[in-house]
Design a protein around this motif. Structure first.
Motif, PDB file in Angstrom:
ATOM      1  N   LYS A  11      37.911  16.418  23.365  1.00 57.03           N
ATOM      2  CA  LYS A  11      36.705  16.582  24.175  1.00 57.03           C
ATOM      3  C   LYS A  11      36.755  17.899  24.942  1.00 57.03           C
ATOM      4  O   LYS A  11      35.761  18.610  25.040  1.00 57.03           O
ATOM      5  CB  LYS A  11      36.581  15.404  25.149  1.00 57.03           C
ATOM      6  N   PRO A  35      22.451  20.968  22.158  1.00 59.39           N
ATOM      7  CA  PRO A  35      21.473  20.553  23.162  1.00 59.39           C
ATOM      8  C   PRO A  35      21.520  21.514  24.359  1.00 59.39           C
ATOM      9  O   PRO A  35      22.540  22.150  24.606  1.00 59.39           O
ATOM     10  CB  PRO A  35      21.948  19.152  23.567  1.00 59.39           C
ATOM     11  N   TRP A  36      20.414  21.629  25.052  1.00 56.53           N
ATOM     12  CA  TRP A  36      20.377  22.514  26.218  1.00 56.53           C
ATOM     13  C   TRP A  36      21.064  21.833  27.383  1.00 56.53           C
ATOM     14  O   TRP A  36      20.508  20.928  27.982  1.00 56.53           O
ATOM     15  CB  TRP A  36      18.943  22.873  26.581  1.00 56.53           C
ATOM     16  N   TYR A  37      22.220  22.279  27.670  1.00 51.67           N
ATOM     17  CA  TYR A  37      22.959  21.650  28.756  1.00 51.67           C
ATOM     18  C   TYR A  37      22.595  22.260  30.099  1.00 51.67           C
ATOM     19  O   TYR A  37      22.240  23.435  30.185  1.00 51.67           O
ATOM     20  CB  TYR A  37      24.461  21.840  28.535  1.00 51.67           C
ATOM     21  N   ILE A  38      22.701  21.416  31.117  1.00 53.53           N
ATOM     22  CA  ILE A  38      22.682  21.937  32.479  1.00 53.53           C
ATOM     23  C   ILE A  38      24.142  22.207  32.820  1.00 53.53           C
ATOM     24  O   ILE A  38      24.987  21.347  32.595  1.00 53.53           O
ATOM     25  CB  ILE A  38      22.139  20.884  33.466  1.00 53.53           C
ATOM     26  N   PHE A  39      24.445  23.407  33.289  1.00 52.83           N
ATOM     27  CA  PHE A  39      25.833  23.695  33.636  1.00 52.83           C
ATOM     28  C   PHE A  39      25.979  23.754  35.145  1.00 52.83           C
ATOM     29  O   PHE A  39      25.255  24.499  35.816  1.00 52.83           O
ATOM     30  CB  PHE A  39      26.274  25.023  33.025  1.00 52.83           C
ATOM     31  N   GLU A  40      26.889  22.959  35.646  1.00 56.48           N
ATOM     32  CA  GLU A  40      27.115  22.968  37.079  1.00 56.48           C
ATOM     33  C   GLU A  40      28.586  23.187  37.361  1.00 56.48           C
ATOM     34  O   GLU A  40      29.411  22.509  36.749  1.00 56.48           O
ATOM     35  CB  GLU A  40      26.709  21.599  37.677  1.00 56.48           C
ATOM     36  N   PRO A  41      29.011  24.044  38.238  1.00 54.63           N
ATOM     37  CA  PRO A  41      28.188  24.990  39.003  1.00 54.63           C
ATOM     38  C   PRO A  41      27.683  26.143  38.116  1.00 54.63           C
ATOM     39  O   PRO A  41      26.550  26.579  38.278  1.00 54.63           O
ATOM     40  CB  PRO A  41      29.138  25.508  40.079  1.00 54.63           C
ATOM     41  N   PHE A  86      26.560  13.400  42.514  1.00 56.32           N
ATOM     42  CA  PHE A  86      25.311  13.117  41.803  1.00 56.32           C
ATOM     43  C   PHE A  86      25.454  11.884  40.926  1.00 56.32           C
ATOM     44  O   PHE A  86      26.568  11.444  40.633  1.00 56.32           O
ATOM     45  CB  PHE A  86      24.869  14.337  40.971  1.00 56.32           C
ATOM     46  N   HIS A 130      19.402  10.828  31.117  1.00 59.11           N
ATOM     47  CA  HIS A 130      19.637  12.031  31.921  1.00 59.11           C
ATOM     48  C   HIS A 130      19.660  13.238  30.978  1.00 59.11           C
ATOM     49  O   HIS A 130      20.055  13.118  29.818  1.00 59.11           O
ATOM     50  CB  HIS A 130      20.983  11.899  32.634  1.00 59.11           C
ATOM     51  N   ALA A 131      19.210  14.385  31.502  1.00 58.91           N
ATOM     52  CA  ALA A 131      19.264  15.598  30.686  1.00 58.91           C
ATOM     53  C   ALA A 131      20.725  15.942  30.400  1.00 58.91           C
ATOM     54  O   ALA A 131      21.602  15.619  31.200  1.00 58.91           O
ATOM     55  CB  ALA A 131      18.604  16.743  31.433  1.00 58.91           C
ATOM     56  N   PRO A 132      20.996  16.585  29.246  1.00 59.11           N
ATOM     57  CA  PRO A 132      22.373  16.963  28.939  1.00 59.11           C
ATOM     58  C   PRO A 132      22.978  17.808  30.048  1.00 59.11           C
ATOM     59  O   PRO A 132      22.337  18.753  30.517  1.00 59.11           O
ATOM     60  CB  PRO A 132      22.243  17.789  27.661  1.00 59.11           C
ATOM     61  N   ILE A 133      24.165  17.447  30.452  1.00 55.90           N
ATOM     62  CA  ILE A 133      24.786  18.179  31.564  1.00 55.90           C
ATOM     63  C   ILE A 133      26.282  18.308  31.340  1.00 55.90           C
ATOM     64  O   ILE A 133      26.911  17.421  30.752  1.00 55.90           O
ATOM     65  CB  ILE A 133      24.499  17.475  32.917  1.00 55.90           C
ATOM     66  N   ILE A 134      26.815  19.458  31.738  1.00 55.27           N
ATOM     67  CA  ILE A 134      28.265  19.624  31.821  1.00 55.27           C
ATOM     68  C   ILE A 134      28.565  20.065  33.238  1.00 55.27           C
ATOM     69  O   ILE A 134      27.959  21.012  33.735  1.00 55.27           O
ATOM     70  CB  ILE A 134      28.789  20.687  30.835  1.00 55.27           C
ATOM     71  N   SER A 135      29.437  19.362  33.900  1.00 53.73           N
ATOM     72  CA  SER A 135      29.720  19.729  35.281  1.00 53.73           C
ATOM     73  C   SER A 135      31.195  19.538  35.589  1.00 53.73           C
ATOM     74  O   SER A 135      31.865  18.693  34.995  1.00 53.73           O
ATOM     75  CB  SER A 135      28.890  18.877  36.231  1.00 53.73           C
ATOM     76  N   ILE A 145      34.005  20.856  24.782  1.00 49.76           N
ATOM     77  CA  ILE A 145      33.267  21.412  25.916  1.00 49.76           C
ATOM     78  C   ILE A 145      33.480  22.919  25.996  1.00 49.76           C
ATOM     79  O   ILE A 145      32.543  23.686  26.206  1.00 49.76           O
ATOM     80  CB  ILE A 145      33.677  20.725  27.236  1.00 49.76           C
ATOM     81  N   ILE A 151      32.935  26.717  34.889  1.00 53.78           N
ATOM     82  CA  ILE A 151      33.414  25.635  34.035  1.00 53.78           C
ATOM     83  C   ILE A 151      34.509  26.156  33.108  1.00 53.78           C
ATOM     84  O   ILE A 151      35.559  25.534  32.949  1.00 53.78           O
ATOM     85  CB  ILE A 151      32.246  25.011  33.232  1.00 53.78           C
ATOM     86  N   VAL A 169      32.725  16.491  33.458  1.00 46.29           N
ATOM     87  CA  VAL A 169      31.885  15.464  32.841  1.00 46.29           C
ATOM     88  C   VAL A 169      30.941  16.125  31.845  1.00 46.29           C
ATOM     89  O   VAL A 169      30.466  17.242  32.065  1.00 46.29           O
ATOM     90  CB  VAL A 169      31.119  14.647  33.900  1.00 46.29           C
ATOM     91  N   GLU A 170      30.739  15.457  30.733  1.00 49.87           N
ATOM     92  CA  GLU A 170      29.746  15.900  29.779  1.00 49.87           C
ATOM     93  C   GLU A 170      28.871  14.709  29.455  1.00 49.87           C
ATOM     94  O   GLU A 170      29.362  13.630  29.142  1.00 49.87           O
ATOM     95  CB  GLU A 170      30.405  16.410  28.496  1.00 49.87           C
ATOM     96  N   ALA A 171      27.560  14.903  29.556  1.00 56.78           N
ATOM     97  CA  ALA A 171      26.654  13.817  29.213  1.00 56.78           C
ATOM     98  C   ALA A 171      25.559  14.354  28.315  1.00 56.78           C
ATOM     99  O   ALA A 171      24.973  15.405  28.582  1.00 56.78           O
ATOM    100  CB  ALA A 171      26.034  13.223  30.472  1.00 56.78           C
ATOM    101  N   SER A 172      25.344  13.681  27.179  1.00 56.93           N
ATOM    102  CA  SER A 172      24.204  14.008  26.333  1.00 56.93           C
ATOM    103  C   SER A 172      23.894  12.793  25.475  1.00 56.93           C
ATOM    104  O   SER A 172      24.807  12.055  25.093  1.00 56.93           O
ATOM    105  CB  SER A 172      24.508  15.232  25.459  1.00 56.93           C
TER     106      SER A 172
END
Lengths: 297, 78
Positions: A48, A212-218, B29, B35-40, A52, A223, B66-69
């Protein structure tokens, strides 16, 4: 012809040795299973993490900047030799020692001449073996195999990585036995730091795939900053786990051979013993018969 | 929604859940269905997992990712 009593004690001693070796074989088999489980348990995490990292770097336009990347000049080298604390496992430990000294005296000869090669040794056998070869071990880790876990190994990895980022070392090489199966271990020497380019090329080849369009935080960079050291720690941990599994595999094979050898030895000794016994009986009969004949005459 | 919480040593938790609350680096959060795909990245704190049967489970973590999709969540913790 050897005398009977001597042969009897030898057979007894070989038999008891055989018992020991076959017991050790069983113990190693059980420990091997445990060690293999540990490798399997770690795989989903490692996979995993890689995934990522791939996702992040394929979304990142520029190359990932990281402090573990290569440097122009290579000045100080660190060799990390991973062995076990215990012997009786065939060539397992001596192969690592041999490879390490080969790296030390041949591959990195020009650096070691100037005293610019440090050696870390994991396991008692590496510390002892390298000392015999005349290599100064900078740091020896002897007590890591009792209750082996990710945290203790990570401490070592962290100190190595800190050594790299602080510029103490410019190149880190790992020498260990890679686990193939119970009978086969591959001795490898692998570049640990700087992070190899081949990995990034693999990532580049996967660019352009649909993601897929990821949201990257921060942020993607942050990351990546977190994943790269983590993946290094995983790599190192995997090397240690591989080495542990290999150790038990090697010991199992060695003990299996020893048990077989004992079998052969016992068979030979028994043959000798029976021959000696028969010779003694024949002798006795001969004496009785000739004695009786003498009486008759 | 499926979640897996993984450490380098073992699988901590896997199952169907309603929601998960995570200690993100930019603040805590929650992730719910679709939820929209997210990596945080995650920082030190508690993960709260609410299973589909209403059970609530907590995990203490030092840090992680965390990765969610596609309603698949993977949490890598240390």
């Amino acid at each position: 012809m050897a005398n009977l009593k001597e042969l009897r004690t030898r057979i007894a001693s070989v038999k008891s040795t055989q018992q020991v070796t076959s017991a050790m074989k069983m113990v190693s088999a059980a420990k091997l299973r445990k060690a293999q489980d540990a490798i399997v348990q770690m795989r989903p995490y490692a996979d995993k993490l890689d995934e990522i990292l791939t996702t992040v770097s394929s979304n990142l336009d520029s190359e990932i900047e990281n402090k573990y990347a290569g440097r122009k000049n290579k000045e100080r080298i660190l060799i990390v030799a991973i062995t076990s604390n215990r012997g009786l496992c065939g060539g397992f430990n001596s192969n690592v020692v041999k490879k390490t000294s080969e790296l030390y005296f041949q591959t990195f000869n020009e650096y070691s001449q100037k005293g610019k090669v440090d050696v870390f040794a994991l396991g008692k056998k590496a510390v002892d073996g390298l000392k015999i070869k005349g290599i100064q071990v900078t740091k020896g880790y002897l007590d890591i195999y009792e209750g082996l876990n990710f945290t203790t190994i990570t401490e070592i990895t962290q100190s190595i990585m800190d050594g790299y980022t602080l510029g103490i070392y410019d190149h880190v090489e790992l020498v260990y036995n890679q686990f193939k199966n119970a009978a086969v271990q591959n001795l490898v020497s692998k570049q640990f730091l700087p992070v190899k380019i081949s990995e990034t090329t693999e990532i580049q080849s996967r660019k352009g795939e649909f993601k897929p369009w990821y949201i990257f935080e921060p942020s993607m960079q942050e990351i990546a900053d977190k994943i790269i050291p983590q993946s290094l720690k995983i790599q190192f941990y995997k090397a240690v786990l591989d080495s542990v599994a290999s150790e038990h595999g090697a010991r199992m094979t060695a003990m299996h051979k020893a048990t077989d050898n004992a079998d052969v030895l016992i068979r030979e000794l028994k043959l000798q013993y029976n021959q000696a016994r028969q010779a003694a009986i024949t002798n006795e009969i001969l004496e009785i018969v000739s004695g009786a004949n003498a009486q008759l005459n | 929604m499926h979640i897996e919480i993984i450490t380098p040593e073992k699988l901590l938790f896997a199952g169907e859940i309603k929601l998960v609350k995570l200690p993100g680096t930019l603040g805590s959060f929650e992730i719910m269905e679709n939820h929209a795909p997210i990596i945080s990245t995650l920082s030190k704190g508690k993960i709260k997992v609410k299973e589909t049967n209403g059970n609530i489970v907590y995990f203490e973590i030092v840090g992680g990712l965390v990765e969610a999709s596609n309603n698949e969540i993977k949490v890598l913790v240390e």
